[in-house]
Design an enzyme around this catalytic site. Sequence first.
Site, PDB file in Angstrom:
ATOM      1  N   GLY A  69      15.749 -52.227 -78.279  1.00 20.72           N
ATOM      2  CA  GLY A  69      15.461 -50.597 -78.540  1.00 20.72           C
ATOM      3  C   GLY A  69      15.524 -50.102 -79.965  1.00 20.72           C
ATOM      4  N   GLU A  87      25.208 -36.649 -72.260  1.00 19.31           N
ATOM      5  CA  GLU A  87      25.223 -35.755 -71.041  1.00 19.31           C
ATOM      6  C   GLU A  87      25.516 -35.849 -69.826  1.00 19.31           C
ATOM      7  OE1 GLU A  87      22.152 -34.309 -69.550  1.00 19.31           O
ATOM      8  OE2 GLU A  87      21.960 -33.300 -71.298  1.00 19.31           O
ATOM      9  N   SER A  90      25.703 -41.451 -74.601  1.00 21.94           N
ATOM     10  CA  SER A  90      25.523 -39.796 -74.438  1.00 21.94           C
ATOM     11  C   SER A  90      26.150 -38.948 -74.152  1.00 21.94           C
ATOM     12  CB  SER A  90      24.202 -39.745 -73.421  1.00 21.94           C
ATOM     13  OG  SER A  90      23.525 -38.026 -73.438  1.00 21.94           O
ATOM     14  N   GLN A 142      13.570 -44.047 -82.486  1.00 26.48           N
ATOM     15  CA  GLN A 142      14.179 -43.912 -84.074  1.00 26.48           C
ATOM     16  C   GLN A 142      15.753 -44.190 -84.345  1.00 26.48           C
ATOM     17  OE1 GLN A 142      15.108 -38.706 -84.348  1.00 26.48           O
ATOM     18  NE2 GLN A 142      16.913 -40.165 -82.720  1.00 26.48           N
ATOM     19  N   TYR A 184      20.329 -39.732 -65.473  1.00 24.30           N
ATOM     20  CA  TYR A 184      20.134 -39.936 -66.573  1.00 24.30           C
ATOM     21  C   TYR A 184      21.099 -39.836 -67.219  1.00 24.30           C
ATOM     22  CZ  TYR A 184      20.300 -40.632 -71.796  1.00 24.30           C
ATOM     23  OH  TYR A 184      20.770 -40.876 -73.059  1.00 24.30           O
ATOM     24  N   LEU A 194      20.684 -50.324 -77.649  1.00 20.27           N
ATOM     25  CA  LEU A 194      20.252 -48.638 -77.507  1.00 20.27           C
ATOM     26  C   LEU A 194      18.410 -48.998 -76.593  1.00 20.27           C
ATOM     27  CD1 LEU A 194      19.184 -48.998 -81.873  1.00 20.27           C
ATOM     28  CD2 LEU A 194      22.410 -48.222 -80.084  1.00 20.27           C
TER      29      LEU A 194
HETATM   30  O1  G4F Z   1      15.237 -32.171 -77.099  1.00 29.61           O
HETATM   31  P1  G4F Z   1      15.716 -32.561 -74.925  1.00 29.61           P
HETATM   32  O2  G4F Z   1      14.490 -33.510 -73.890  1.00 29.61           O
HETATM   33  O3  G4F Z   1      16.859 -33.754 -74.860  1.00 29.61           O
HETATM   34  P2  G4F Z   1      17.901 -33.894 -74.230  1.00 29.61           P
HETATM   35  O4  G4F Z   1      17.577 -33.862 -72.904  1.00 29.61           O
HETATM   36  O5  G4F Z   1      19.258 -33.208 -74.494  1.00 29.61           O
HETATM   37  O6  G4F Z   1      18.047 -35.237 -74.175  1.00 29.61           O
HETATM   38  C1  G4F Z   1      18.626 -35.802 -75.876  1.00 29.61           C
HETATM   39  O7  G4F Z   1      19.895 -35.570 -76.215  1.00 29.61           O
HETATM   40  C2  G4F Z   1      21.102 -36.521 -75.390  1.00 29.61           C
HETATM   41  C3  G4F Z   1      22.342 -36.842 -75.530  1.00 29.61           C
HETATM   42  O8  G4F Z   1      22.541 -35.373 -75.590  1.00 29.61           O
HETATM   43  C4  G4F Z   1      20.145 -37.825 -75.533  1.00 29.61           C
HETATM   44  F1  G4F Z   1      21.580 -38.794 -74.437  1.00 29.61           F
HETATM   45  C5  G4F Z   1      19.303 -38.164 -74.820  1.00 29.61           C
HETATM   46  O9  G4F Z   1      18.763 -39.895 -74.769  1.00 29.61           O
HETATM   47  C6  G4F Z   1      17.953 -37.610 -75.760  1.00 29.61           C
HETATM   48  O10 G4F Z   1      18.008 -38.213 -76.797  1.00 29.61           O
HETATM   49  O11 G4F Z   1      15.739 -31.306 -74.425  1.00 29.61           O
HETATM   50  C7  G4F Z   1      17.094 -30.117 -74.870  1.00 29.61           C
HETATM   51  C8  G4F Z   1      17.512 -29.266 -74.908  1.00 29.61           C
HETATM   52  C9  G4F Z   1      16.821 -29.582 -73.346  1.00 29.61           C
HETATM   53  O12 G4F Z   1      17.626 -28.500 -72.714  1.00 29.61           O
HETATM   54  C10 G4F Z   1      16.101 -28.929 -72.572  1.00 29.61           C
HETATM   55  O13 G4F Z   1      16.013 -28.613 -71.137  1.00 29.61           O
HETATM   56  O14 G4F Z   1      15.891 -28.747 -74.504  1.00 29.61           O
HETATM   57  C11 G4F Z   1      15.542 -28.481 -73.150  1.00 29.61           C
HETATM   58  N1  G4F Z   1      14.308 -27.528 -73.604  1.00 29.61           N
HETATM   59  C12 G4F Z   1      13.140 -26.547 -73.072  1.00 29.61           C
HETATM   60  N2  G4F Z   1      12.468 -27.031 -73.284  1.00 29.61           N
HETATM   61  C13 G4F Z   1      12.957 -29.234 -73.489  1.00 29.61           C
HETATM   62  C14 G4F Z   1      11.976 -28.040 -73.264  1.00 29.61           C
HETATM   63  N3  G4F Z   1      12.799 -30.178 -73.875  1.00 29.61           N
HETATM   64  C15 G4F Z   1      11.766 -30.590 -73.708  1.00 29.61           C
HETATM   65  N4  G4F Z   1      11.822 -32.274 -74.024  1.00 29.61           N
HETATM   66  N5  G4F Z   1      11.021 -30.255 -73.577  1.00 29.61           N
HETATM   67  C16 G4F Z   1      10.359 -28.807 -72.888  1.00 29.61           C
HETATM   68  O15 G4F Z   1      10.247 -28.173 -73.663  1.00 29.61           O
END
Ligand code: G4F
Length: 324
Positions: free
Chosen positions: A8, A132, A130, A12, A154, A85
Site C-alpha cells: 500500500g 471501525e 482501524s 496516503q 470493513y 497498509l
Molecule cells: O471519510 P469517511 O469515508 O471515513 P470512514 O468511513 O470513517 O473510514 C476511514 O477511517 C477509518 C478509521 O476510523 C479507516 F479505517 C477507513 O479505512 C477510512 O480511512 O467517512 C467519515 C464519515 C462517515 O460516518 C460517513 O458516513 O463521514 C460520513 N459521510 C457523510 N457523507 C460520508 C459522506 N462519507 C463519505 N465517504 N462520503 C459522503 O458523501
Amino acid sequence: MPVALITGITGQDGSYLTELLLKKGYSVHGIVRRSSSMNRWRVDHLVQDESIYGKSLFLHYADLSDDASLRRIFFKVNPDEVYHLAGQSHVALSFEIPELTTHEIANATIKLLEICRDQAKPPKIYLAGSSEIFGHAQESIQKEETPFNPTSPYGVCKAFSVQMGKVYRSGYGMHVSNGILYNHESPRRGENFVTQKIVRGAASIAQGKTEFLELGNLDIERDWGYAPDYVQGMWMMLQQEQSDDYILATGKTHKLSDFLQMAFEYFGLDHQKHIRINPKFVRPNEPVQLCGDSSKAQNLLGWSPSVPFEQIIRSMCKAAEKIN
Ligand code: G4F
C-alpha cells in the site's frame, strides 16, 4: 541500513511512511499492483528523484492475492520490518463488495502473516487496524481493551485482522503490532473520503464550477487526526522490544457539520446553501461517534498528535484550491 517492505505504498499513509523511513536511513521497498492506469502521484516525487529511486527506494510488482509473487519479493528483499497498509479501505464500499473486501483485508493479512512466519528470521510486522473494529462501541472513549463490535463488512474484516495479529504474536512469538488508527487526514487523502470530498467540493463551488455538494449522514462525530503523525506512530510501534496493540487518536471528536462549516468558511461560503443529502451516500449501518484514548501510545511509545483539527482542514483546503 534497515530494510522495510510496505504494502500500500502508493496510498496516503504509505507515501508519508516512505518519506519518514527514507529520512531515517532505511532502504524502502514498496509493493505495487500492475494495472492499466498509474496511480502513483503520491510517491512520484520520490520515484522521479534519481538520488532516491533505485538507491534507497524500490518498487516491486506483486499482488496480495498472488502468493508466488509475494514470496519472491520477500526472498529478494529480506525485510527487517513489514508495514501492511494495503487493502480495500473504504467503509461504504465494503457494503457493496463485501467478498472482495474480505479477500483484500482478512485473507491478505493471513497470507502475509504466513509468509512472514516462513522467513528464516521473521520480520517485525505492522498491521493497519482501524477504529471501525469498535463499531457501535461499548465505551464512549475506546481503549485497546474495548470489545470489538463492528458495524460494517470493513470493520468485521479489520477486527479479524487485528485478532489474527494477536494470534500470531502469542502463538508463534512473532513481533506483530496492531495500530488501531482513528480517521487521519491530509492533503493526500483519497477523494472518496468525506474530508477530501468536502474540501474539493467547496473549492469547486467557490470557483463557480459547481453549485452543490451531495453528502450522506451528517449526524456523525469522528476523531480526526493528521496522517503524518500517525505514520510516525506506526514506526514507533516496530521499534519496541515487545510488539503490542496501540490506539492512535487525538481523543477529541468533531461533528461532520463542524468540518463542513470550517471548510466552506475557508472559501468564503455558507455550507448550508450548498449541501444536499443524497441517500446513496448513507451507509446501511455505522457508528454514530468514535473517539480514541491514545494514552497507551503516548506513555509507552512517546507518541502524540501534533496538528489540531482546524489546521488539518486549512492545509487540505489550501491544497484543494490549487487542484481545482
Ligand atoms: O471519510 P469517511 O469515508 O471515513 P470512514 O468511513 O470513517 O473510514 C476511514 O477511517 C477509518 C478509521 O476510523 C479507516 F479505517 C477507513 O479505512 C477510512 O480511512 O467517512 C467519515 C464519515 C462517515 O460516518 C460517513 O458516513 O463521514 C460520513 N459521510 C457523510 N457523507 C460520508 C459522506 N462519507 C463519505 N465517504 N462520503 C459522503 O458523501
